[in-house]
Design a protein around this motif. Structure first.
Motif, PDB file in Angstrom:
ATOM      1  N   CYS A  69       0.840  -1.198   0.000  1.00 34.22           N
ATOM      2  CA  CYS A  69       0.000   0.000   0.000  1.00 34.22           C
ATOM      3  C   CYS A  69       0.877   1.251   0.000  1.00 34.22           C
ATOM      4  CB  CYS A  69      -0.885  -0.024   1.246  1.00 34.22           C
ATOM      5  SG  CYS A  69      -2.047   1.341   1.372  1.00 34.22           S
ATOM      6  N   PRO A  70       0.532   2.287  -0.779  1.00 30.55           N
ATOM      7  CA  PRO A  70       1.271   3.549  -0.711  1.00 30.55           C
ATOM      8  C   PRO A  70       1.309   4.066   0.724  1.00 30.55           C
ATOM      9  CG  PRO A  70      -0.228   3.556  -2.578  1.00 30.55           C
ATOM     10  CD  PRO A  70      -0.539   2.332  -1.791  1.00 30.55           C
ATOM     11  N   SER A  71       2.418   4.591   1.136  1.00 30.54           N
ATOM     12  CA  SER A  71       2.627   4.963   2.539  1.00 30.54           C
ATOM     13  C   SER A  71       1.642   6.006   3.043  1.00 30.54           C
ATOM     14  CB  SER A  71       4.062   5.467   2.737  1.00 30.54           C
ATOM     15  OG  SER A  71       4.300   6.596   1.905  1.00 30.54           O
ATOM     16  N   ILE A  72       1.160   6.854   2.158  1.00 31.54           N
ATOM     17  CA  ILE A  72       0.257   7.929   2.579  1.00 31.54           C
ATOM     18  C   ILE A  72      -1.192   7.463   2.641  1.00 31.54           C
ATOM     19  CG2 ILE A  72      -0.284   8.865   0.285  1.00 31.54           C
ATOM     20  CD1 ILE A  72       0.133  11.668   1.537  1.00 31.54           C
ATOM     21  N   CYS A  73      -1.465   6.261   2.192  1.00 34.80           N
ATOM     22  CA  CYS A  73      -2.833   5.740   2.105  1.00 34.80           C
ATOM     23  C   CYS A  73      -3.099   4.690   3.177  1.00 34.80           C
ATOM     24  CB  CYS A  73      -3.078   5.131   0.723  1.00 34.80           C
ATOM     25  SG  CYS A  73      -2.686   6.241  -0.657  1.00 34.80           S
ATOM     26  N   ASN A  78      -7.545   3.501   0.326  1.00 30.30           N
ATOM     27  CA  ASN A  78      -8.146   4.785   0.669  1.00 30.30           C
ATOM     28  C   ASN A  78      -7.060   5.841   0.769  1.00 30.30           C
ATOM     29  OD1 ASN A  78      -9.547   6.970   1.615  1.00 30.30           O
ATOM     30  ND2 ASN A  78     -10.465   5.925   3.373  1.00 30.30           N
ATOM     31  N   CYS A  79      -7.007   6.709  -0.249  1.00 22.98           N
ATOM     32  CA  CYS A  79      -6.067   7.839  -0.274  1.00 22.98           C
ATOM     33  C   CYS A  79      -6.835   9.151  -0.267  1.00 22.98           C
ATOM     34  CB  CYS A  79      -5.174   7.776  -1.510  1.00 22.98           C
ATOM     35  SG  CYS A  79      -4.284   6.237  -1.741  1.00 22.98           S
ATOM     36  N   GLY A  80      -8.064   9.137   0.236  1.00 23.56           N
ATOM     37  CA  GLY A  80      -8.900  10.323   0.222  1.00 23.56           C
ATOM     38  C   GLY A  80      -8.486  11.352   1.251  1.00 23.56           C
ATOM     39  N   ASN A  81      -8.617  12.640   0.873  1.00 23.70           N
ATOM     40  CA  ASN A  81      -8.375  13.769   1.778  1.00 23.70           C
ATOM     41  C   ASN A  81      -6.974  13.723   2.382  1.00 23.70           C
ATOM     42  OD1 ASN A  81     -11.181  14.876   1.657  1.00 23.70           O
ATOM     43  ND2 ASN A  81     -11.674  12.906   2.618  1.00 23.70           N
ATOM     44  N   ARG A  82      -5.986  13.484   1.560  1.00 21.60           N
ATOM     45  CA  ARG A  82      -4.587  13.432   2.013  1.00 21.60           C
ATOM     46  C   ARG A  82      -3.757  14.611   1.497  1.00 21.60           C
ATOM     47  NH1 ARG A  82      -6.907   9.243   3.865  1.00 21.60           N
ATOM     48  NH2 ARG A  82      -5.764   7.399   4.608  1.00 21.60           N
ATOM     49  N   GLY A  83      -4.382  15.555   0.809  1.00 20.92           N
ATOM     50  CA  GLY A  83      -3.647  16.698   0.271  1.00 20.92           C
ATOM     51  C   GLY A  83      -2.759  16.356  -0.908  1.00 20.92           C
ATOM     52  N   PRO A  90      -0.320   8.493  -6.447  1.00 18.85           N
ATOM     53  CA  PRO A  90       0.727   7.508  -6.163  1.00 18.85           C
ATOM     54  C   PRO A  90       0.807   6.461  -7.270  1.00 18.85           C
ATOM     55  CG  PRO A  90      -0.635   7.894  -4.228  1.00 18.85           C
ATOM     56  CD  PRO A  90      -1.323   8.577  -5.358  1.00 18.85           C
ATOM     57  N   ARG A  91       1.968   5.816  -7.395  1.00 15.62           N
ATOM     58  CA  ARG A  91       2.181   4.874  -8.495  1.00 15.62           C
ATOM     59  C   ARG A  91       2.277   3.418  -8.048  1.00 15.62           C
ATOM     60  NH1 ARG A  91       3.738   7.102 -13.219  1.00 15.62           N
ATOM     61  NH2 ARG A  91       3.088   5.029 -13.929  1.00 15.62           N
ATOM     62  N   SER A 115      -9.705   5.009  -3.734  1.00 17.73           N
ATOM     63  CA  SER A 115     -10.325   6.304  -3.483  1.00 17.73           C
ATOM     64  C   SER A 115      -9.246   7.381  -3.410  1.00 17.73           C
ATOM     65  CB  SER A 115     -11.117   6.287  -2.164  1.00 17.73           C
ATOM     66  OG  SER A 115     -11.629   7.576  -1.889  1.00 17.73           O
ATOM     67  N   LEU A 116      -9.369   8.369  -4.284  1.00 22.48           N
ATOM     68  CA  LEU A 116      -8.456   9.517  -4.318  1.00 22.48           C
ATOM     69  C   LEU A 116      -9.253  10.821  -4.214  1.00 22.48           C
ATOM     70  CD1 LEU A 116      -6.306   8.054  -7.184  1.00 22.48           C
ATOM     71  CD2 LEU A 116      -5.318   8.788  -5.011  1.00 22.48           C
ATOM     72  N   SER A 117     -10.417  10.741  -3.641  1.00 27.76           N
ATOM     73  CA  SER A 117     -11.297  11.905  -3.562  1.00 27.76           C
ATOM     74  C   SER A 117     -10.784  12.923  -2.549  1.00 27.76           C
ATOM     75  CB  SER A 117     -12.708  11.451  -3.169  1.00 27.76           C
ATOM     76  OG  SER A 117     -12.686  10.809  -1.902  1.00 27.76           O
ATOM     77  N   GLY A 118     -11.216  14.181  -2.733  1.00 28.41           N
ATOM     78  CA  GLY A 118     -10.902  15.228  -1.761  1.00 28.41           C
ATOM     79  C   GLY A 118      -9.452  15.605  -1.677  1.00 28.41           C
ATOM     80  N   ASN A 119      -8.717  15.503  -2.800  1.00 31.79           N
ATOM     81  CA  ASN A 119      -7.316  15.911  -2.833  1.00 31.79           C
ATOM     82  C   ASN A 119      -7.139  17.145  -3.717  1.00 31.79           C
ATOM     83  OD1 ASN A 119      -5.598  13.920  -1.253  1.00 31.79           O
ATOM     84  ND2 ASN A 119      -6.851  12.503  -2.476  1.00 31.79           N
ATOM     85  N   ASN A 120      -5.912  17.413  -4.132  1.00 30.45           N
ATOM     86  CA  ASN A 120      -5.609  18.573  -4.975  1.00 30.45           C
ATOM     87  C   ASN A 120      -5.048  18.133  -6.325  1.00 30.45           C
ATOM     88  OD1 ASN A 120      -6.280  20.509  -2.880  1.00 30.45           O
ATOM     89  ND2 ASN A 120      -4.347  19.975  -1.898  1.00 30.45           N
ATOM     90  N   LEU A 121      -5.523  17.017  -6.815  1.00 29.72           N
ATOM     91  CA  LEU A 121      -5.052  16.493  -8.091  1.00 29.72           C
ATOM     92  C   LEU A 121      -5.542  17.379  -9.230  1.00 29.72           C
ATOM     93  CD1 LEU A 121      -5.941  12.742  -7.422  1.00 29.72           C
ATOM     94  CD2 LEU A 121      -3.708  13.842  -7.137  1.00 29.72           C
TER      95      LEU A 121
END
Length: 325
Positions: free
Chosen positions: A25-29, A41-46, A51-52, A62-68
């Motif tokens: 899993c990506p470290s920030i998720c 779940n990578c939502g709301n992480r700024g 991530p790759r 889930s990548l919702s609520g970010n600044n992508l």
């Protein structure tokens, strides 16, 4: 004893595989596993970049609520088992061609509440299993030719709350399984001929909150399964279309007719349209082969043929009455 050893070893192997899934899993998720696979779940992480290193067993991401701001063309190249992808509530402006091309199992794609202005050709290529696509509340003004051409399984498409002024007649020609189409709260003024002609399975069309002034009476004639129609129309001279609406058996329709003073026409009789003041002739303004012209007061006048009569050639002479006279 030996059998017990094998059972313990098998259990340890399962635990190891399960842990390997989560460890990738990506470290920030945050990741969890269930019988379907890995839920990421990578939502709301700024996040500003996607991530790759998503595990190949990802079932939902889930990548919702970010600044992508964009989706690159190779972002999800290894996620062939992904079923649900959440990209809503970001600042995405661009989806590169082929951004989702390896997601052959993807069923639902959430892209609403972004800043997309153009749907490029190839943006959704190879999404052969996609059933639901949410694109509402963006800033879409242009849908390029072939943007949706590979979405053969698509059943629900939501393009509401954008800045579309027209929809080309080939936009949905390949979406033969589409059932629910939402185009409300745009700026659409016209519906090109043939726009919906390949959508025989369509159950629902919602186009309220647009700037439609004229709809041809054969616009929805190929939508033989249509049960819900939601349409706002400034239609003081649109008698042929209203005749078609009254002839249909909708489960529910919200077709609102307004005259030039925004007064709702509650009864759709020909007399309601006697004082229409269109500045130019529209296709099908005169029914049944009649021709349209303007008189000295710049009002539209129909020249009827074949025994038809009335303001827009929708009435018929009573032959029996004439004979008695």
């Amino acid at each position: 004893m030996k059998m017990m050893f094998y059972n313990v070893a098998a259990c340890l192997l399962v635990i190891a595989v399960s842990n390997d899934r989560v460890l990738s899993c990506p470290s920030i998720c945050y990741c969890s596993t269930d019988i379907n696979g890995v839920n990421v779940n990578c939502g709301n992480r700024g996040l500003t970049v996607i991530p790759r290193n998503f595990t190949n067993d990802s079932y939902t991401i889930s990548l919702s609520g970010n600044n992508l701001t964009f989706v690159k063309n190779d972002t999800f190249e290894h996620n062939i088992n992904l079923k649900y992808l959440y990209l809503y509530n970001n600042q995405i402006t661009t989806i590169q061609q082929g951004a989702f091309q390896n997601l052959l199992a993807l069923q639902t794609l959430y892209l609403y509440n972004n800043q997309i202005t153009t749907i490029q050709q190839g943006a959704f290529q190879n999404l052969l299993a996609l059933q639901t696509l949410y694109l509402y509340n963006n800033q879409i003004t242009t849908i390029q030719q072939g943007a949706f051409q590979n979405l053969l399984a698509l059943q629900t498409l939501d393009l509401s709350g954008n800045n579309l002024t027209f929809v080309k007649n080939d936009t949905f020609e390949h979406n033969i399984n589409l059932q629910h189409l939402y185009l409300y709260n745009n700026k659409i003024t016209t519906i090109q001929q043939g726009t919906f002609q390949n959508l025989s399975g369509l159950l629902e069309i919602s186009m309220s909150g647009n700037n439609l002034t004229f709809v041809k009476n054969d616009t929805f004639e190929h939508n033989i399964n249509l049960k819900y129609l939601d349409l706002d129309l400034v239609c003081d001279c649109n008698v042929p279309f209203w005749s078609w609406v009254k002839s249909q058996s909708f489960y529910e329709d919200f077709v609102t007719c307004l005259d030039r003073d925004n007064v709702i026409l509650s009864s759709l009789q020909e007399s309601d349209f006697d004082n229409c003041t269109y500045k130019s002739c529209y296709p099908d303004y005169c029914s049944n082969g009649g021709s349209c012209s303007q008189n000295s007061y710049v009002d539209l006048v129909c020249s009827c043929v074949g025994g038809w009569t009335g303001t827009t050639c929708t009435g018929k002479w009573n032959i029996h009455r004439i004979e008695r006279l």
